[in-house]
Design a protein around this motif. Sequence first.
Motif, mmCIF file in Angstrom:
data_model
loop_
_atom_site.group_PDB
_atom_site.id
_atom_site.type_symbol
_atom_site.label_atom_id
_atom_site.label_comp_id
_atom_site.label_asym_id
_atom_site.label_seq_id
_atom_site.Cartn_x
_atom_site.Cartn_y
_atom_site.Cartn_z
ATOM 1 N N ILE A 1 0.707 -1.093 0.149
ATOM 2 C CA ILE A 1 -0.109 0.026 -0.042
ATOM 3 C C ILE A 1 0.863 1.233 -0.113
ATOM 4 O O ILE A 1 0.655 2.222 -0.745
ATOM 5 C CB ILE A 1 -0.899 0.057 1.080
ATOM 6 N N PRO A 2 1.995 1.293 0.929
ATOM 7 C CA PRO A 2 2.788 2.650 0.934
ATOM 8 C C PRO A 2 3.242 3.114 -0.504
ATOM 9 O O PRO A 2 3.322 4.102 -1.067
ATOM 10 C CB PRO A 2 3.849 2.475 1.771
ATOM 11 N N PHE A 3 3.706 2.067 -1.392
ATOM 12 C CA PHE A 3 4.166 2.045 -2.568
ATOM 13 C C PHE A 3 3.024 2.645 -3.716
ATOM 14 O O PHE A 3 3.010 3.455 -4.499
ATOM 15 C CB PHE A 3 4.843 0.968 -3.224
ATOM 16 N N LYS B 1 -5.913 7.695 7.812
ATOM 17 C CA LYS B 1 -7.171 7.157 7.404
ATOM 18 C C LYS B 1 -7.000 6.725 5.914
ATOM 19 O O LYS B 1 -7.837 5.947 5.593
ATOM 20 C CB LYS B 1 -8.220 8.172 7.600
ATOM 21 N N THR B 2 -6.391 7.570 5.278
ATOM 22 C CA THR B 2 -6.018 7.255 3.714
ATOM 23 C C THR B 2 -5.386 6.093 3.582
ATOM 24 O O THR B 2 -5.645 5.089 2.678
ATOM 25 C CB THR B 2 -5.308 8.447 2.968
ATOM 26 N N TYR B 3 -4.255 5.726 4.446
ATOM 27 C CA TYR B 3 -3.709 4.608 4.336
ATOM 28 C C TYR B 3 -4.711 3.474 4.862
ATOM 29 O O TYR B 3 -4.900 2.259 3.781
ATOM 30 C CB TYR B 3 -2.541 4.326 5.619
ATOM 31 N N ARG B 4 -5.584 3.353 5.752
ATOM 32 C CA ARG B 4 -6.315 2.687 6.081
ATOM 33 C C ARG B 4 -7.452 2.012 5.042
ATOM 34 O O ARG B 4 -7.995 1.117 4.669
ATOM 35 C CB ARG B 4 -7.127 2.954 7.622
ATOM 36 N N ASN B 5 -8.068 3.401 4.460
ATOM 37 C CA ASN B 5 -8.880 3.149 2.979
ATOM 38 C C ASN B 5 -8.324 2.408 2.098
ATOM 39 O O ASN B 5 -8.952 1.420 1.654
ATOM 40 C CB ASN B 5 -9.228 4.635 2.783
ATOM 41 N N HIS B 6 -7.035 2.717 1.695
ATOM 42 C CA HIS B 6 -6.349 1.833 0.595
ATOM 43 C C HIS B 6 -6.047 0.582 1.014
ATOM 44 O O HIS B 6 -6.221 -0.465 0.313
ATOM 45 C CB HIS B 6 -5.025 2.399 0.161
ATOM 46 N N PHE B 7 -5.864 0.182 2.361
ATOM 47 C CA PHE B 7 -5.533 -1.291 2.843
ATOM 48 C C PHE B 7 -6.962 -1.951 2.805
ATOM 49 O O PHE B 7 -6.904 -3.091 2.358
ATOM 50 C CB PHE B 7 -5.373 -1.036 4.147
ATOM 51 N N TYR C 1 -19.124 4.536 8.035
ATOM 52 C CA TYR C 1 -18.069 3.764 7.751
ATOM 53 C C TYR C 1 -17.249 4.576 6.739
ATOM 54 O O TYR C 1 -17.125 4.110 5.562
ATOM 55 C CB TYR C 1 -18.459 2.245 6.837
ATOM 56 N N PRO C 2 -16.528 5.563 7.260
ATOM 57 C CA PRO C 2 -15.872 6.532 6.444
ATOM 58 C C PRO C 2 -14.779 6.106 5.602
ATOM 59 O O PRO C 2 -14.197 6.600 4.565
ATOM 60 C CB PRO C 2 -15.437 7.585 7.234
ATOM 61 N N GLU C 3 -14.116 4.802 6.194
ATOM 62 C CA GLU C 3 -13.009 4.355 5.605
ATOM 63 C C GLU C 3 -13.148 3.641 4.417
ATOM 64 O O GLU C 3 -12.339 3.031 3.639
ATOM 65 C CB GLU C 3 -11.984 3.449 6.636
ATOM 66 N N TRP D 1 -15.167 4.337 1.728
ATOM 67 C CA TRP D 1 -15.559 5.125 0.460
ATOM 68 C C TRP D 1 -14.479 4.995 -0.517
ATOM 69 O O TRP D 1 -13.269 5.214 -0.284
ATOM 70 C CB TRP D 1 -15.549 6.655 0.817
ATOM 71 N N PHE D 2 -15.023 4.454 -1.459
ATOM 72 C CA PHE D 2 -14.037 4.223 -2.807
ATOM 73 C C PHE D 2 -14.189 4.769 -3.915
ATOM 74 O O PHE D 2 -14.029 4.252 -5.059
ATOM 75 C CB PHE D 2 -13.905 2.675 -2.735
ATOM 76 N N ASN D 3 -14.175 6.277 -4.034
ATOM 77 C CA ASN D 3 -14.406 6.876 -5.121
ATOM 78 C C ASN D 3 -12.870 7.603 -5.240
ATOM 79 O O ASN D 3 -12.910 8.611 -4.841
ATOM 80 C CB ASN D 3 -15.564 7.943 -5.401
ATOM 81 N N PHE D 4 -11.968 7.095 -6.136
ATOM 82 C CA PHE D 4 -10.558 7.659 -6.053
ATOM 83 C C PHE D 4 -10.513 8.783 -7.191
ATOM 84 O O PHE D 4 -9.661 8.663 -7.959
ATOM 85 C CB PHE D 4 -9.584 6.324 -6.288
ATOM 86 N N TYR D 5 -11.413 9.782 -7.087
ATOM 87 C CA TYR D 5 -11.093 10.920 -7.921
ATOM 88 C C TYR D 5 -11.718 12.138 -6.966
ATOM 89 O O TYR D 5 -12.420 11.919 -6.157
ATOM 90 C CB TYR D 5 -11.600 10.666 -9.232
ATOM 91 N N ASN D 6 -11.719 13.345 -7.611
ATOM 92 C CA ASN D 6 -12.435 14.485 -7.199
ATOM 93 C C ASN D 6 -13.814 14.518 -7.343
ATOM 94 O O ASN D 6 -14.234 14.867 -8.477
ATOM 95 C CB ASN D 6 -11.741 15.792 -7.580
ATOM 96 N N PHE D 7 -14.471 14.083 -6.469
ATOM 97 C CA PHE D 7 -15.846 13.672 -6.210
ATOM 98 C C PHE D 7 -16.852 14.953 -6.341
ATOM 99 O O PHE D 7 -17.848 14.961 -6.988
ATOM 100 C CB PHE D 7 -16.133 12.558 -5.296
ATOM 101 N N TRP D 8 -16.368 15.989 -5.456
ATOM 102 C CA TRP D 8 -17.152 17.276 -5.299
ATOM 103 C C TRP D 8 -17.072 18.143 -6.225
ATOM 104 O O TRP D 8 -16.067 18.438 -6.756
ATOM 105 C CB TRP D 8 -16.953 17.687 -3.586
ATOM 106 N N LYS D 9 -18.022 18.847 -6.508
ATOM 107 C CA LYS D 9 -18.205 19.994 -7.322
ATOM 108 C C LYS D 9 -17.379 21.234 -7.001
ATOM 109 O O LYS D 9 -17.132 21.307 -5.646
ATOM 110 C CB LYS D 9 -19.498 20.461 -7.765
ATOM 111 N N ASN D 10 -16.516 21.856 -7.747
ATOM 112 C CA ASN D 10 -15.781 23.248 -7.546
ATOM 113 C C ASN D 10 -14.908 22.739 -6.523
ATOM 114 O O ASN D 10 -14.661 23.590 -5.508
ATOM 115 C CB ASN D 10 -16.706 24.303 -6.659
ATOM 116 N N GLU D 11 -14.411 21.755 -6.656
ATOM 117 C CA GLU D 11 -13.240 21.116 -5.628
ATOM 118 C C GLU D 11 -11.849 21.647 -6.040
ATOM 119 O O GLU D 11 -11.281 21.199 -7.058
ATOM 120 C CB GLU D 11 -13.306 19.521 -5.372
ATOM 121 N N ASP D 12 -11.318 22.607 -5.197
ATOM 122 C CA ASP D 12 -9.768 22.989 -5.403
ATOM 123 C C ASP D 12 -8.994 21.716 -5.150
ATOM 124 O O ASP D 12 -9.063 21.076 -4.104
ATOM 125 C CB ASP D 12 -9.467 23.990 -4.523
ATOM 126 N N VAL D 13 -8.237 21.401 -6.075
ATOM 127 C CA VAL D 13 -7.363 19.979 -6.134
ATOM 128 C C VAL D 13 -6.028 20.500 -5.173
ATOM 129 O O VAL D 13 -4.937 19.434 -4.836
ATOM 130 C CB VAL D 13 -6.925 19.504 -7.216
#
Length: 302
Positions: free
Chosen positions: A42-44, A74-80, A283-285, A287-299
Amino acid sequence: MAKKERAWRGVTGGSVLGQKAMKILFSIVNVHVGYFILLFVIPFYMLFARKGYLAIYRYFRRQHGYSAIKSFFKTYRNHFMFGQMIIDRFAVYAGQRKFKIDNPDNDLFLRMVYAQHGCIIASAHVGNPELCSYLLKQKTKRINSMIFGNETKEVQKNRRMALEDNNVRLIPVSEDMSHIFFINEALTDGEMVSMLCDRAFGSNKTVECDFLNGKVDFPIGAFALARQFNVPVIAMFVLKVTTSQYRIHVMSLAVPEEGSRRRQINEMTRSFVKILEGIVKKYPEQWFNFYNFWKNEDVSCS
């Protein structure tokens, strides 16, 4: 402001050879071996697949308001967990593993199974929706599961083999729109149709909804079908609660009795989004939409 990436391919990663190797591996070894390997992989993945990593990191920072440190872990946990669920799917393909099921809302699902009319099952890219078709075994009413049509032949073959005894028919979404015929046929015949309802894939048939402290355009297709065929909609989510157990949540959507057809469809969409929001908060961890999901989202990352 940097230009943001809103596209998501929506396919299972890896080559066909790699997917075949995973199936062979989990026909021999326990899935916990795969889970252990994930700890180091996962880290790689987070380092080299940065668009997905940053999208999930921003999701924890902005939608949940977590600190930078907590969002990272949390991001690591999500990917795991995402990796675990892919492994669980290939374990099912290999015929190795039977998961425990906690289904507190099974009575609602069974009412839809034994009803004379059809039904739409609305889900999302939360938890492991594909496993629902493997876990809810019943012979009474066929479930027609809408799937993304560009998966590899290896994944599609494995899905068909795993589902052939579960009274589930897969309907790939196709560019020639032939899947519409199968959906119409299924609902006319009083069957169930399962659809993921959180990605528009470029469709302009959407409604803007408030979702987790932001604005998102959600597709209305499933709910338009429900009004067209006058069938109920149930929201269903399959969440991983332990390494060997999944919990299935099933909830019914209220159908507005007044207003225009478009207003009813929009209200049903917003009702689904409200239910989805409650599931994601719980169950916040997962959520598996791996792109900018929200409108007008500053990256830009903060």
